[in-house]
Design an enzyme around this catalytic site. Structure first.
Site, short mmCIF file in Angstrom:
data_model
loop_
_atom_site.label_atom_id
_atom_site.label_comp_id
_atom_site.label_asym_id
_atom_site.label_seq_id
_atom_site.Cartn_x
_atom_site.Cartn_y
_atom_site.Cartn_z
N ASP A 93 -8.03 -15.29 54.44
CA ASP A 93 -7.53 -16.64 55.05
C ASP A 93 -6.45 -16.30 55.93
O ASP A 93 -5.65 -15.52 55.58
CB ASP A 93 -7.39 -17.84 54.01
CG ASP A 93 -7.96 -19.02 54.83
OD1 ASP A 93 -7.75 -19.13 55.88
OD2 ASP A 93 -8.11 -20.02 54.05
C1 BGC Z 1 -8.68 -22.32 56.85
C2 BGC Z 1 -9.92 -21.24 56.82
C3 BGC Z 1 -10.33 -20.98 58.14
C4 BGC Z 1 -9.19 -20.32 59.05
C5 BGC Z 1 -9.20 -20.12 60.44
C6 BGC Z 1 -7.50 -21.57 57.75
O1 BGC Z 1 -6.47 -22.17 57.59
O2 BGC Z 1 -8.41 -22.38 55.32
O3 BGC Z 1 -11.12 -22.15 56.35
O4 BGC Z 1 -11.51 -20.37 58.40
O5 BGC Z 1 -7.92 -21.06 58.91
O6 BGC Z 1 -9.17 -21.34 61.20
#
Ligand code: BGC
Length: 761
Positions: A233
């Site tokens: 993530d």
């Molecule tokens: C979120 C993810 C997301 C990623 C990219 C993160 O903060 O938890 O779900 O895909 O950012 O935007």
């Protein structure tokens, strides 16, 4: 002969290999031009694309602009469709849009369990039930990947709260982790084979998911057969080298080469075997090349067709919670539409999944198009604040009084629920509660349409005629709501989560969101309806609940067998008839209840479901199949799934609390191994094993005669006294034989008995 990927790896320098293990920027993997290794782009997200321009326009909170894309209902609503085929079509549409935008991977779906209704991101997750969640996630992934675009199943694992999401340690006992939190991912990984899995921010039992070898390698790859790459993530990486060794291939977003250098140094110093890096690069290149080769540069999509799909999807997602017959509406009625959400709908959630829609069809527009003459509108309240405005309230009440029926648009403002933080209560803003009170006072035919990503309390439910849970319905929500309110289509959504009466009734109430960085999942397996059903707590609306404008009759249940033997499956069938006057769809649910309760288990668990469309008067034969895994629990001692021996009740329901058919089946369990033998082994734990019983009998009979123990071990229960003795012996360790035999059984004899028992293994 080397494969093309192996050949490439053999030609790469150490630095080039390390460079592939982190992003080029916020959204791209790195290219290696010298070797023609392309870069691919990833974008959010689960229910619509959020492709951002490169450079200063990037952010991960959805605050800045992204290209227009179809905004479908969010996962909370999608799950209420209980329809994998629909999810697959949605996935296909996402895949087409991704192709048109040149994306290699779409970041979603999210399969985390809704542990508490307070989690700010529940709107992005499917369910409190792992079977429903993983089945729908699988369908979503299959749809996206059928278009030559990868999905990214997220957030692996146990990312069940936003509070301190990047540091919290989810402390979960292993059985619960397996049966609830990992189960929600397992089927999606095994069956849909996602190209990528995104690891979560949080820790699980003390280790960051980004460096959790047991999760990322032992379970995900070795057990479930995952063969794509794991992406972090965004900013989830703690120690890069440890992460790589544990099975985290790609770090996102870019770290300006900083962490790549750490990888190079670790290989040079011998801390990290180069073979581990090669393995990671192999996994990365396999997917990068697959995405690159599948890219169709001329791809485009039909935005209008996707908007219509969004409308169809939204219709399947909305749940009719309550209806005294006021719905469906008739166009000749004078209808007062009240509530600012009718004109400014909330149709998606806040954060990284925020989509810039191609268009939005508001409920007010759609209702006006259906009943142009007899419709009035009053704002009723301001979404922007919580306090009531007397003038708005007065106008709304006046309109409610003069109408035949009121459609009241109520919901959670965006500031109430979002990625990044959790709610602390389940209340609506005060101004909306006051409006419901005032309007329902003068108009008994009040229909409430809700916009929210997760449950709210509804102390006013009995004051209104009908409640339609619209969830966050996507860009075509207006038309979908009009279709349902006027009965063009009968509602067919059913809740994928329990709506509690009060926050205090929720299973994790006493331990959510935890203390500091520790979240103890002390409710264990008793998540969602598993808690309400086991503890006998009445929900406001139960899991699986949803009304229709027609009626369904369940015919007699038949089983392929009364007994489930080893290596067998069980088919459960019955006739389902639409006995009402309208076409409609029914979601049939199969729950299993373990009647013998060999191990502590929730009262019932969903094990199969299907959704069927039936014309009035039509009958369809429903057949649902259970495998042995459906009867199994995760045995922590044996580290495997085990089927207990005994009777199970099969329950077929229209909801978890509306069981229509039941039948019992005898299950032949897996052979159980002897427990660990030592002087503290409980006598009762040995009593199921005839040989062990015999040895104890042999050891004791000469010295103690017909001690009650022997009868107790055979389970004879002649009178109360012997029941008491049974219990006493059952929970006595072997060493207690010495104390209870009046001196005739001694340490030496115990040692001999232990030797014999150990030989049984
Ligand atoms: C979120 C993810 C997301 C990623 C990219 C993160 O903060 O938890 O779900 O895909 O950012 O935007």
């Amino acid at each position: 002969m080397n494969t093309p990927v192996e050949t490439l790896i053999a030609r790469m320098t150490l630095e080039e290999k390390a460079s592939l293990c982190s992003g080029a920027d916020f959204w791209h993997t790195k290219a290696v031009e010298r070797l023609d290794i392309p870069s691919i782009m990833m974008s959010d997200g689960p229910h619509g694309l959020r492709k951002q321009p490169n450079g200063p326009g990037e952010d991960h909170l959805g605050l800045l602009d992204s290209v227009p894309a179809t905004c479908f209902p969010t996962a909370a609503g999608l799950a209420s469709s209980w329809d994998p085929a629909l999810l697959r079509r949605l996935g296909e549409a996402l895949g087409q849009e991704a192709q048109a935008e040149g994306l290699g991977i779409v970041l979603g779906p999210g399969a985390n369990i809704k542990r508490s209704p307070l989690c700010g991101r529940n709107f992005e997750y499917f369910s409190e039930d792992p079977l429903l969640s993983s089945t729908l996630a699988a369908a979503h992934i299959e749809g996206v990947q059928s278009q030559g675009v990868g999905a990214s199943l997220k957030h692996f694992a146990a990312n069940n709260q936003e509070h301190r999401r990047m540091s919290v340690d989810a402390q979960i006992d292993e059985r619960t982790l397996r049966e609830i939190y990992l189960e929600s991912f397992e089927k999606a990984v095994r069956e849909a084979r996602p190209w990528t899995v995104m690891c979560a921010y949080n820790k699980v039992n003390g280790t960051y998911c980004a460096e959790h070898e047991k999760l990322l390698t032992e379970i995900l790859r070795d057990e479930w057969g995952f063969d794509g790459f794991v992406v972090s993530d965004w900013a989830a990486v703690n120690e890069r080298v440890a992460g790589l060794a544990a099975g985290l291939e790609l770090e996102m977003p870019a770290t300006d080469g900083d962490r790549d250098r750490l990888i190079v140094e670790a290989v040079r110093s011998g801390e990290l075997a180069e073979a581990v890096l090669d393995r990671a690069v192999h996994r990365l290149l396999t997917i990068i090349l697959r995405a690159h080769e599948a890219h169709r540069p001329q791809a485009s999509y039909d935005a209008e067709a996707h908007h219509q799909l969004a409308r169809e999807v939204a219709r399947e997602c909305m749940v009719l919670l309550q209806n005294d017959g006021t719905l469906p509406l008739v166009p000749t009625q004078r209808i007062a539409v009240i509530g600012e959400f009718a004109a400014k709908p909330r149709y998606q959630g806040g954060g990284s999944s925020h989509v810039n829609p191609t268009r939005v069809e508001t409920p007010l527009e759609a209702l006006r198009a259906t009943v142009p003459e007899s419709l009035s509108y009053a704002q009723g309240f301001a979404i922007a604040h919580d306090f009531s405005d007397a003038a708005l309230l007065e106008e709304a009440v006046a309109q409610a009084r003069g109408a035949d029926v009121v459609v009241l648009f109520i919901g959670l403002p965006e500031r109430y629920e979002s990625e990044g933080y959790d709610r602390s209560h389940l209340d609506l803003p005060a101004n909306q509660k006051a409006l419901i009170e005032a309007v329902s006072e003068v108009q008994p035919r009040t229909v409430v349409v809700l916009a929210n990503g997760a449950p709210i309390m509804m102390p006013w439910a009995s004051r209104v005629a009908a409640i339609l849970e619209g969830y966050l319905g996507g860009q075509a929500l207006g038309a979908a709501i009009a279709d349902l309110l006027f009965g063009a289509v009968s509602p067919s959504g059913k809740l994928a989560e329990t709506f509690p009466q009060r926050l205090e009734d929720t299973p994790s109430y006493l331990s959510f969101p935890g203390e500091g960085d520790v979240a103890r999942y002390s409710e264990g397996l008793f998540v969602g309806y598993r808690h309400y059903d086991s503890a006998g707590v009445a929900p406001l609306f139960p899991f699986g609940h949803g009304l229709s404008y027609t009626r369904f009759t369940y015919g007699e249940l038949s089983l392929s067998s009364e007994r489930l033997g080893r290596d067998e499956t069980l088919t459960i069938s019955f006739d389902l008839t639409n006995s009402g006057e309208r076409a409609g769809k029914e979601v049939v649910q199969l729950y299993l209840h373990d009647s013998s309760c060999t191990v502590p288990t929730p009262d019932q668990a969903l094990k199969a479901f299907t959704k069927l469309a039936l014309e009035p008067g039509e009958t369809h034969r429903v057949a649902l199949t259970l495998t042995r895994r459906d009867f199994a629990y995760y045995d922590v001692e044996q580290q495997r799934w085990c089927v207990p021996t005994g009777a199970f009740e099969i329950r077929i329901g229209a909801s978890s609390r509306d069981i229509r058919l039941t039948r019992s089946v005898e299950v032949e369990g897996d052979p159980r191994p002897l427990p660990t033998i030592d002087r503290n082994t409980l006598i009762g734990d040995l009593s199921d094993f005839p040989q062990a019983r015999e040895y104890i009998h042999e050891a004791l009979a000469p010295v103690a005669g017909d001690v009650p123990l022997l009868a107790a071990m055979q389970g004879s229960k002649e009178d109360e006294a012997s029941e008491m003795m049974t219990a006493m012996w059952r929970y006595s360790p072997l060493r207690a034989l010495i104390s209870f035999s009046g001196g005739s059984f001694n340490e030496v004899m115990l040692e001999q008995l232990l030797v014999r028992l150990k030989m049984l293994k």
